[in-house]
Motif scaffolding. Structure first.
Motif, short mmCIF file in Angstrom:
data_model
loop_
_atom_site.label_atom_id
_atom_site.label_comp_id
_atom_site.label_asym_id
_atom_site.label_seq_id
_atom_site.Cartn_x
_atom_site.Cartn_y
_atom_site.Cartn_z
N ALA A 29 0.84 -1.20 0.00
CA ALA A 29 0.00 0.00 0.00
C ALA A 29 0.87 1.25 0.00
O ALA A 29 0.59 2.23 -0.70
N LEU A 30 1.97 1.22 0.78
CA LEU A 30 2.86 2.37 0.86
C LEU A 30 3.62 2.57 -0.45
O LEU A 30 3.79 3.70 -0.91
N VAL A 31 4.07 1.47 -1.04
CA VAL A 31 4.77 1.57 -2.33
C VAL A 31 3.88 2.23 -3.39
O VAL A 31 4.32 3.08 -4.15
N LYS A 32 2.62 1.84 -3.41
CA LYS A 32 1.67 2.43 -4.35
C LYS A 32 1.47 3.93 -4.04
O LYS A 32 1.45 4.76 -4.95
N LYS A 33 1.35 4.25 -2.76
CA LYS A 33 1.07 5.63 -2.34
C LYS A 33 2.22 6.57 -2.71
O LYS A 33 1.98 7.71 -3.15
N ILE A 34 3.46 6.13 -2.51
CA ILE A 34 4.60 7.04 -2.69
C ILE A 34 5.20 6.99 -4.09
O ILE A 34 6.16 7.71 -4.37
N ASP A 35 4.65 6.16 -4.96
CA ASP A 35 5.16 6.13 -6.34
C ASP A 35 4.91 7.47 -7.02
O ASP A 35 3.83 8.05 -6.90
N PHE A 36 5.91 7.97 -7.73
CA PHE A 36 5.78 9.29 -8.36
C PHE A 36 6.05 9.26 -9.87
O PHE A 36 6.15 10.31 -10.50
N ALA A 37 6.17 8.08 -10.43
CA ALA A 37 6.41 7.97 -11.88
C ALA A 37 5.21 8.49 -12.66
O ALA A 37 4.07 8.42 -12.20
N LYS A 38 5.47 8.99 -13.86
CA LYS A 38 4.41 9.52 -14.71
C LYS A 38 3.84 8.44 -15.62
O LYS A 38 3.12 8.75 -16.58
#
Length: 230
Positions: A29-38
């Motif tokens: 859940a955290l990995v998904k939340k903090i992902d910033f790729a476009k």
């Protein structure tokens, strides 16, 4: 010299609590939340194993079909002749060939993700070892990509089959899917590969086998998983 981290990476890293180990679901859940790729980034799991890869019997290598796929459209080529070539085409292979395909790759074409070969083609395919080997594309019986059952191999590759192998430091990296996947789908894929790695424990290993597990998206910081929760 260490590569300087981007401002977006540093901002994402601040959201990962230092020294904390998360449950698999919390970590994903955290990995998904903090992902910033476009773009729809890949989520990967990294295992660090207590193995001596200098010993042949402690080197892990294999393949597994992830129940929820990888989110990637795998381009599959098959080295086969006659009826097996037709079988591969009917199963959905993107390119099928024999000597012509070998020559095409020798000329520099590498527009595929998976290479499958029938055993009788390996004498010719072996000439591509220096090209395909470093890229992890060389057909191998241990990953089910040297086989007479080409239809099954093609279908599995298209359905989300991934390969795994230890590097020289005992690490195994495997894609789990895309950031757009639900946490449940990613966790289901993780549990599948975790079970495979756990069951592949070499008999010679003493003490703790799986030393560290973490998740990360393509450009994002890693999040450590609490081994006790697995």
């Amino acid at each position: 010299m260490a590569k300087k981290k981007s401002k977006k990476y540093l901002e994402a890293a601040k959201q990962v609590e230092a020294g904390k180990n998360y449950t698999a679901n919390e970590a994903l859940a955290l990995v998904k939340k903090i992902d910033f790729a476009k773009f729809d980034a890949t989520v990967e799991v990294a295992f660090n194993l207590n193995v001596d890869t200098k010993q042949a019997d402690q080197q892990l290598r294999g393949a597994v079909v992830l129940p929820n796929g990888t989110g990637k459209d795998q381009k599959v080529v098959v080295f086969a002749k006659g009826p097996k070539a037709k079988e591969a085409q009917e199963a959905g292979a993107d390119v099928v060939g024999d000597d012509d395909l070998v020559a095409q790759i020798q000329d520099g074409w590498l527009g595929f993700d998976v290479a499958i070969a029938t055993p009788d083609m390996m004498a010719q395919v072996g000439r591509l070892g220096r090209v395909l080997g470093p890229k992890g594309l060389m057909p191998n019986p241990k990953t089910g990509t040297v086989t007479m059952d080409v239809a099954k191999a093609v279908s599995e590759s298209k359905a989300g089959k991934v390969t795994y192998r230890t590097d020289r430091d005992g690490n195994v990296h495997v894609p789990l899917g895309k950031v757009s996947f639900s946490e449940e789908a990613l966790e289901g894929n993780f549990k599948t590969i975790y079970d495979v790695i756990a069951k592949a424990r070499p008999a010679a290993v003493k003490g703790q086998y799986i030393k560290h597990v973490s998740f990360a998206s393509t450009f994002g910081p890693s999040v450590t998983v609490d081994l006790a929760s697995l």
